[in-house]
Write an enzyme that holds these catalytic residues in place. Structure first.
Site, short mmCIF file in Angstrom:
data_model
loop_
_atom_site.label_atom_id
_atom_site.label_comp_id
_atom_site.label_asym_id
_atom_site.label_seq_id
_atom_site.Cartn_x
_atom_site.Cartn_y
_atom_site.Cartn_z
N GLN A 127 -5.32 -5.19 4.47
CA GLN A 127 -3.94 -4.70 4.55
C GLN A 127 -3.96 -3.24 4.98
O GLN A 127 -4.50 -2.39 4.28
CB GLN A 127 -3.29 -4.85 3.18
N SER A 130 -0.95 1.61 3.49
CA SER A 130 -0.93 2.95 2.90
C SER A 130 -1.60 3.98 3.81
O SER A 130 -2.55 3.67 4.54
CB SER A 130 -1.63 2.95 1.55
N GLU A 245 2.66 -9.54 -3.81
CA GLU A 245 1.54 -8.79 -4.37
C GLU A 245 1.89 -8.26 -5.75
O GLU A 245 1.09 -8.35 -6.69
CB GLU A 245 1.16 -7.63 -3.44
N GLU A 376 5.94 4.41 -11.23
CA GLU A 376 7.10 5.31 -11.15
C GLU A 376 8.07 4.84 -10.07
O GLU A 376 9.29 4.81 -10.27
CB GLU A 376 6.62 6.74 -10.87
#
Length: 392
Positions: A127, A130, A245, A376
């Site tokens: 993947q 990020s 996920e 968060e």
């Protein structure tokens, strides 16, 4: 809420246990989701292919690509749960994530090419989402792709790429319209990881392993027919994949295994001349953790029940993921602290408890609070999208 499971799921659990006992390659003793060593990859490809061939994975795919006509909604959840309980490896790489995008948004040619190779284990996927400055804030990604004739030319950097060092293909997100709004102008691609200009550099982590990688993309040329879905609509392609996920991260079967280990550890370690488990404060702390583990299982079952009855919402998967990751962290912190001064020992030290499993788990557990979106950020998702609260 219906928490019981029918006889068909019981038979499925038996099938998974039997197959794992007979064919699963040995699993690393470490906790968490870990990249394999290079010499383990061939056996894991074969094992992945067997799981698909036995129709334990990919059952929700179209029938013409190997799916079942009427799979039980909890089929793959049960399979994942039993693989953890059997200490057996799951499928290697991110093939299921990529397949979800290809099935939902890919062309017929992409489905015909990629799906059989994911099922056979021939293709391992990673993947490529990020980035150094765009982790949980994925929409801020800076990797750019510009059209040049019949190809896109890609430049940028990705990071925290699990199995990047083993992957044949990458599920890539890149920005194709720099002037579009933040969540627009992003396109999804299937990237051949052997393409010139792709450099994979493993990252050595605090655990001493290299599960993640950084990937550099320098003038990488991708044929235009490898765009997944529509150009500039990659955000829509990937949101469903991320939801899967996050949901799978909250399953929590591993928590029961960690809890069993914790009870054994407290029985073996001495405090004031007697087993630690005999102390009221230790028993109360373990009792609280045990209650949390069971609550996590109920929350996960509640989410499954809502999904089965069409009453789920966008907050279910984030709630499950947050709860699992924070209970998992608390379990490993307590097991580590219970060892006192011996907690500084590591794998290979003859005096270390449980072959260093707790030290490794303590270091790795924090990763689950970040993977699939930091807790968060997910709390903001729950507040804004599920509860309708105003943005801060």
């Amino acid at each position: 809420m219906q928490l019981t499971q029918d006889a068909g799921l019981g038979a499925l659990r038996e099938r998974v246990r039997d197959l794992a006992a007979r064919h699963a390659p040995p699993r690393q003793a470490r906790t968490g989701v870990r990249a394999p060593e290079p010499d383990e990859v061939p056996a894991l490809r074969e094992w992945t292919g067997l799981l698909f061939a036995e129709q334990l994975l990919g059952v929700n795919w179209p029938v013409e690509y190997g799916g079942l006509a009427d799979p039980h909604p909890l089929h793959e959840s049960v399979v994942a749960d039993e693989l953890v309980r059997a200490a057996a490896a799951g499928p290697v790489g991110g093939g299921l994530l990529a397949a979800g995008a290809i099935i939902a948004s890919g062309s017929t040619e992409q489905k015909d090419f990629f799906l059989p190779r994911i099922r056979s284990g021939e293709h391992i996927w990673c993947q490529l989402f990020s980035e150094p400055d765009a982790g949980s804030d994925l929409a801020s990604l800076r990797t750019r792709a510009r059209l040049d004739g019949g190809e896109y030319v890609v430049d940028g950097q990705k990071v925290w790429t699990t199995n990047g060092q083993h992957a044949d293909w990458g599920y890539l997100l890149a920005r194709t319209d720099a002037d579009a709004p933040k969540h627009a102008g992003i396109t999804a691609f299937a990237l051949d990881m052997k393409t010139p200009g792709v450099t994979v550099r493993p990252l050595r982590e605090i655990t001493g392993t290299s599960d993640f990688n950084e990937v550099f993309l320098d003038t990488v040329r991708i044929p235009a027919d490898r765009v997944i879905g529509e150009v500039n609509r990659g955000w829509a392609v990937t949101t469903a994949s991320l939801a899967h996920e996050r949901s799978s991260a909250g399953g929590g079967a591993s928590l029961f295994g960690a809890l069993d280990r914790l009870v054994r550890l407290a029985t073996e370690i001495s405090r004031d001349g007697c087993p630690a488990i005999d102390r009221d404060d230790i028993r109360q702390a373990i009792g609280k953790l045990a209650a949390d583990v069971h609550v996590n299982a109920l929350v996960s079952a509640f989410g499954d029940s809502r999904s089965l009855h069409g009453t789920g919402d966008v907050g279910d998967a984030p709630v499950s993921k947050i709860l699992f990751s924070e209970i998992n962290l608390a379990l490993h912190e307590f097991g580590f602290e219970l060892q006192g001064h011996d907690g500084i020992r590591v794998e290979g030290d003859p005096g270390v408890w449980d072959d260093g499993w707790w030290q490794d788990g303590f270091l790795y557990a924090r990763a689950f609070t970040i993977a699939g979106g930091t807790n968060e950020v997910l709390r903001n998702v729950i507040a804004e999208r599920a509860l309708g609260l105003p943005r801060g």
